[in-house]
Design a protein around this motif. Structure first.
Motif, mmCIF file in Angstrom:
data_model
loop_
_atom_site.group_PDB
_atom_site.id
_atom_site.type_symbol
_atom_site.label_atom_id
_atom_site.label_comp_id
_atom_site.label_asym_id
_atom_site.label_seq_id
_atom_site.Cartn_x
_atom_site.Cartn_y
_atom_site.Cartn_z
ATOM 1 N N ASN A 1 38.957 32.101 40.719
ATOM 2 C CA ASN A 1 38.527 31.467 39.459
ATOM 3 C C ASN A 1 38.321 32.505 38.364
ATOM 4 O OD1 ASN A 1 38.648 28.892 40.530
ATOM 5 N ND2 ASN A 1 36.496 28.876 41.123
ATOM 6 N N THR A 2 37.752 33.643 38.720
ATOM 7 C CA THR A 2 37.560 34.719 37.751
ATOM 8 C C THR A 2 38.906 35.228 37.242
ATOM 9 O OG1 THR A 2 35.533 35.377 38.872
ATOM 10 C CG2 THR A 2 36.516 36.986 37.386
ATOM 11 N N ALA A 3 39.852 35.447 38.150
ATOM 12 C CA ALA A 3 41.170 35.950 37.762
ATOM 13 C C ALA A 3 41.937 34.925 36.936
ATOM 14 C CB ALA A 3 41.973 36.316 39.004
ATOM 15 N N ILE A 4 41.838 33.664 37.295
ATOM 16 C CA ILE A 4 42.531 32.614 36.535
ATOM 17 C C ILE A 4 41.955 32.520 35.132
ATOM 18 C CG2 ILE A 4 42.861 30.109 36.388
ATOM 19 C CD1 ILE A 4 42.994 30.158 39.512
ATOM 20 N N ALA A 5 40.643 32.568 35.037
ATOM 21 C CA ALA A 5 40.017 32.504 33.710
ATOM 22 C C ALA A 5 40.429 33.706 32.858
ATOM 23 C CB ALA A 5 38.496 32.447 33.852
ATOM 24 N N ALA B 1 52.104 42.263 30.502
ATOM 25 C CA ALA B 1 51.493 41.020 30.992
ATOM 26 C C ALA B 1 52.166 40.573 32.290
ATOM 27 C CB ALA B 1 51.594 39.926 29.939
ATOM 28 N N GLN B 2 53.477 40.740 32.364
ATOM 29 C CA GLN B 2 54.186 40.383 33.597
ATOM 30 C C GLN B 2 53.734 41.271 34.755
ATOM 31 O OE1 GLN B 2 58.358 40.628 32.748
ATOM 32 N NE2 GLN B 2 58.326 38.898 31.327
ATOM 33 N N GLN B 3 53.519 42.562 34.463
ATOM 34 C CA GLN B 3 53.048 43.472 35.511
ATOM 35 C C GLN B 3 51.638 43.107 35.969
ATOM 36 O OE1 GLN B 3 55.175 45.571 36.948
ATOM 37 N NE2 GLN B 3 56.606 44.635 35.523
ATOM 38 N N ILE B 4 50.789 42.718 35.033
ATOM 39 C CA ILE B 4 49.433 42.285 35.387
ATOM 40 C C ILE B 4 49.507 41.028 36.255
ATOM 41 C CG2 ILE B 4 47.302 41.300 34.442
ATOM 42 C CD1 ILE B 4 47.699 43.239 32.045
ATOM 43 N N HIS B 5 50.380 40.113 35.875
ATOM 44 C CA HIS B 5 50.552 38.877 36.645
ATOM 45 C C HIS B 5 51.026 39.183 38.068
ATOM 46 C CE1 HIS B 5 52.560 35.153 37.969
ATOM 47 N NE2 HIS B 5 51.597 34.559 37.282
ATOM 48 N N GLU C 1 50.641 41.989 39.708
ATOM 49 C CA GLU C 1 49.577 42.691 40.421
ATOM 50 C C GLU C 1 48.507 41.706 40.896
ATOM 51 O OE1 GLU C 1 45.824 44.540 41.127
ATOM 52 O OE2 GLU C 1 46.176 43.491 39.254
ATOM 53 N N LEU C 2 48.128 40.754 40.052
ATOM 54 C CA LEU C 2 47.148 39.734 40.446
ATOM 55 C C LEU C 2 47.664 38.925 41.629
ATOM 56 C CD1 LEU C 2 45.795 38.189 37.113
ATOM 57 C CD2 LEU C 2 44.459 39.244 38.922
ATOM 58 N N SER C 3 48.906 38.496 41.527
ATOM 59 C CA SER C 3 49.495 37.692 42.603
ATOM 60 C C SER C 3 49.548 38.475 43.909
ATOM 61 C CB SER C 3 50.904 37.240 42.226
ATOM 62 O OG SER C 3 50.861 36.409 41.101
ATOM 63 N N ALA C 4 49.983 39.716 43.842
ATOM 64 C CA ALA C 4 50.097 40.542 45.048
ATOM 65 C C ALA C 4 48.725 40.817 45.655
ATOM 66 C CB ALA C 4 50.799 41.853 44.726
ATOM 67 N N ARG C 5 47.732 41.103 44.808
ATOM 68 C CA ARG C 5 46.388 41.396 45.315
ATOM 69 C C ARG C 5 45.806 40.191 46.047
ATOM 70 N NH1 ARG C 5 41.725 41.698 41.486
ATOM 71 N NH2 ARG C 5 43.387 42.119 40.012
ATOM 72 N N PHE C 6 45.980 39.013 45.460
ATOM 73 C CA PHE C 6 45.428 37.828 46.111
ATOM 74 C C PHE C 6 46.224 37.438 47.346
ATOM 75 C CE2 PHE C 6 43.247 37.230 42.039
ATOM 76 C CZ PHE C 6 41.956 37.074 42.533
ATOM 77 N N ARG C 7 47.535 37.641 47.334
ATOM 78 C CA ARG C 7 48.350 37.352 48.514
ATOM 79 C C ARG C 7 47.914 38.253 49.671
ATOM 80 N NH1 ARG C 7 53.092 38.875 46.814
ATOM 81 N NH2 ARG C 7 53.202 37.107 45.417
#
Length: 166
Positions: free
Chosen positions: A45-49, A62-66, A68-74
């Motif tokens: 929820n924090t990352a989505i917000a 922004a694509q790299q941040i996206h 990185e977020l996806s990979a970290r949560f996966r």
């Protein structure tokens, strides 16, 4: 409780390591469930917000941040699943080891007393069968738990990907 104590006594020494592995499997399963239902939703929820507050979602950074977020949560969703899988694989192997040691005990009794003493051989046969049963039951229940964890993690990963979609 008496049945469990009898099972352990008749199953031989290898029932103790199988019990330890069962404990480790279920400890990891419970920790994963805690993460999936308590920790992960708060982090997600924090990352989505944070992602939704971004005005720039199309640039390279922004694509790299996206990504990185996806990979970290996966990685977080699937963490410890290989450990659980390894522990599950160990269970039937320990059961098989118990089978072998129990049968060796049977053959030792046969060598010393001859094949005419079934009562003396019963202890070794009991150890062989009960340790195999313990290993198999542990592996089967562990596989069911692992399958459930994998389905939950995959569903949460899909939900996160949809929420982080641009």
């Amino acid at each position: 409780m008496d049945a469990v104590i009898t099972f352990i006594e008749r199953g031989g020494d290898l029932v103790y390591p199988i019990g330890l592995v069962i404990f480790l499997i279920w400890l990891n399963v419970l920790l994963r469930l805690f993460y999936l239902y308590w920790t992960f939703p708060r982090l997600a929820n924090t990352a989505i917000a944070e992602w939704q507050r971004r005005s720039d979602k199309a640039s390279w950074s922004a694509q790299q941040i996206h990504r990185e977020l996806s990979a970290r949560f996966r990685m977080g969703l699937h963490r410890d699943l290989p450990t659980i899988k390894m522990l599950i694989v160990i269970c039937p192997l320990l059961g098989l080891l118990g089978t072998v040691t129990g049968m060796i005990e049977v053959f030792d009794v046969m060598m010393r007393l001859g094949a005419g003493s079934p009562k003396a051989m019963a202890s070794g046969i009991s150890k062989a069968i009960l340790s195999t049963v313990a290993g198999m039951v542990a592996a089967i229940t562990g596989l069911m738990a692992q399958s459930l964890l994998l389905r939950i993690a995959s569903a949460k990963e899909r939900q996160l990907q949809q929420a982080l979609a641009w």
